[in-house]
Design a protein around this motif. Structure first.
Motif, PDB file in Angstrom:
ATOM      1  N   ARG A 153       0.824  -1.204   0.000  1.00  0.00           N
ATOM      2  CA  ARG A 153       0.000   0.000   0.000  1.00  0.00           C
ATOM      3  C   ARG A 153       0.863   1.261   0.000  1.00  0.00           C
ATOM      4  N   ARG A 180       0.883   7.406   6.737  1.00  0.00           N
ATOM      5  CA  ARG A 180       0.040   6.803   7.761  1.00  0.00           C
ATOM      6  C   ARG A 180      -1.344   7.442   7.820  1.00  0.00           C
ATOM      7  N   ALA A 181      -1.428   8.733   7.577  1.00  0.00           N
ATOM      8  CA  ALA A 181      -2.708   9.444   7.666  1.00  0.00           C
ATOM      9  C   ALA A 181      -3.731   8.923   6.672  1.00  0.00           C
ATOM     10  N   HIS A 182      -3.275   8.210   5.633  1.00  0.00           N
ATOM     11  CA  HIS A 182      -4.167   7.727   4.582  1.00  0.00           C
ATOM     12  C   HIS A 182      -4.421   6.219   4.693  1.00  0.00           C
ATOM     13  N   CYS A 183      -4.035   5.618   5.810  1.00  0.00           N
ATOM     14  CA  CYS A 183      -4.115   4.159   5.941  1.00  0.00           C
ATOM     15  C   CYS A 183      -4.713   3.790   7.293  1.00  0.00           C
ATOM     16  N   PRO A 184      -5.995   3.418   7.352  1.00  0.00           N
ATOM     17  CA  PRO A 184      -6.619   3.038   8.626  1.00  0.00           C
ATOM     18  C   PRO A 184      -5.916   1.873   9.318  1.00  0.00           C
ATOM     19  N   GLU A 185      -5.481   0.889   8.535  1.00  0.00           N
ATOM     20  CA  GLU A 185      -4.805  -0.255   9.143  1.00  0.00           C
ATOM     21  C   GLU A 185      -3.493   0.170   9.806  1.00  0.00           C
ATOM     22  N   CYS A 236       4.569   1.055  10.929  1.00  0.00           N
ATOM     23  CA  CYS A 236       3.473   1.930  10.491  1.00  0.00           C
ATOM     24  C   CYS A 236       3.432   3.224  11.303  1.00  0.00           C
ATOM     25  N   GLN A 265      -2.877   3.180  11.054  1.00  0.00           N
ATOM     26  CA  GLN A 265      -3.227   3.958  12.233  1.00  0.00           C
ATOM     27  C   GLN A 265      -3.605   3.057  13.404  1.00  0.00           C
ATOM     28  N   ALA A 266      -4.190   1.892  13.086  1.00  0.00           N
ATOM     29  CA  ALA A 266      -4.626   0.981  14.141  1.00  0.00           C
ATOM     30  C   ALA A 266      -3.459   0.318  14.863  1.00  0.00           C
ATOM     31  N   GLU A 278       1.030   7.572  16.469  1.00  0.00           N
ATOM     32  CA  GLU A 278       2.173   8.027  15.689  1.00  0.00           C
ATOM     33  C   GLU A 278       3.274   8.532  16.610  1.00  0.00           C
TER      34      GLU A 278
END
Length: 285
Positions: free
Chosen positions: A36, A262-267, A256, A269-270, A274
């Motif tokens: 991704r 990272r701001a564009h990827c929910p997985e 991650c 962020q989980a 940060e």
């Protein structure tokens, strides 16, 4: 109206020879790290906004710039004062917690570079600095930039600077796809043997090295070609299906928390909160 940017990896017309796949070691490794992130970094247009530069990246860029420009000084200027002036003129006050932290790391970086250069023969200039190199195979066109190349006893030695707090190991030098590619490209460029690759850890002055054989270099180039074959398929899927292509699933790991996208990827962020922009330098600051 502007015309869309042409994808250099675009498929050929029927019956035409297949283009070589254009890549850098960074592009290849981005795919292995996280499909991704690869998609967002190399394929999405417009590219998603990346987070701002971190402090350790600023330190790394300054260190590389100073070690490049040091050799442009006259021999009498290659002194601690010369290093100090180079650091001052190239310092990037970006990503730090505050001005005090930036000033502290500017002083520390100056000292680390000075100590590292004390072990160098300041009258013997490198064969090349930040030189672009390229290598073509039957299916792949690799390109990249080498921090430094030396000539020692008629052979070329590849030098890669490292500035992270972690000291590299001999395994890092042995397994690096980029270093093996640099060795192969340097040998062709200068028409001299190139087997030795070195990682120079500037903060400690430690040097770790690996002596490649023709077979070990070939294995790494084969590895690069294998990754490129996967990327060619993934790029084609993206052209056909865009972000809906199933090839670009995330690879959530602890890294991650550091990802620029990272701001564009929910997985991503989980995975966890940060980290701060300066955490790689002073985790508890």
């Amino acid at each position: 109206m502007s015309t869309p940017e042409r994808d250099p990896q675009e498929s050929q017309l029927p019956g035409m020879p297949q283009r070589l796949y254009l890549a850098s070691p960074s592009r290849l490794m981005a795919w292995l790290d996280c499909p991704r992130r690869y998609r967002m970094q190399y394929l999405d247009r417009p590219r998603p906004e990346a987070r701002s530069q971190r402090a350790h990246t600023s330190v790394g860029l300054v260190t590389h710039n100073v070690l490049r420009d040091f050799w442009d000084l006259t021999p009498v200027e290659r002194t601690p004062t010369g290093v100090l002036n180079l650091v001052r003129s190239s310092w990037m006050d970006v990503g730090f917690k505050d001005a005090a932290q930036s000033a502290r790391w500017r002083q520390r970086t100056t000292q680390e570079i000075t100590d590292y250069l004390r072990t160098a023969d300041r009258d013997r200039e490198p064969l090349a600095r930040e030189r672009n190199v390229a290598l073509k195979t039957g299916t792949l066109a690799l390109s990249g930039r080498v921090d430094r190349m030396d000539e020692r006893d008629g052979e070329v030695v590849v030098v890669d600077y490292k500035t992270s707090r972690r000291t590299p190991t001999t395994d890092d030098a042995r397994t690096s796809l980029a270093l093996a590619f640099y060795a192969a490209a340097a040998a062709r460029m200068f028409r001299k043997p190139c087997a030795r690759v070195e990682l120079h850890h500037v903060p400690t002055g430690e040097v770790v090295a690996h002596e490649h054989s023709a077979e070990s270099v070939r294995r790494k180039i084969d590895e690069a070609e294998s990754i490129a074959r996967d990327l060619r398929k993934a790029d084609a899927a993206y052209r056909d299906q865009g972000q809906q292509a199933p090839d670009f699933a995330p690879n959530p790991t602890a890294l991650c928390r550091w990802c620029d996208f990272r701001a564009h990827c929910p997985e991503g962020q989980a995975v966890g909160p940060e980290v701060s922009s300066w955490a790689a330098l002073e985790p508890d600051a």
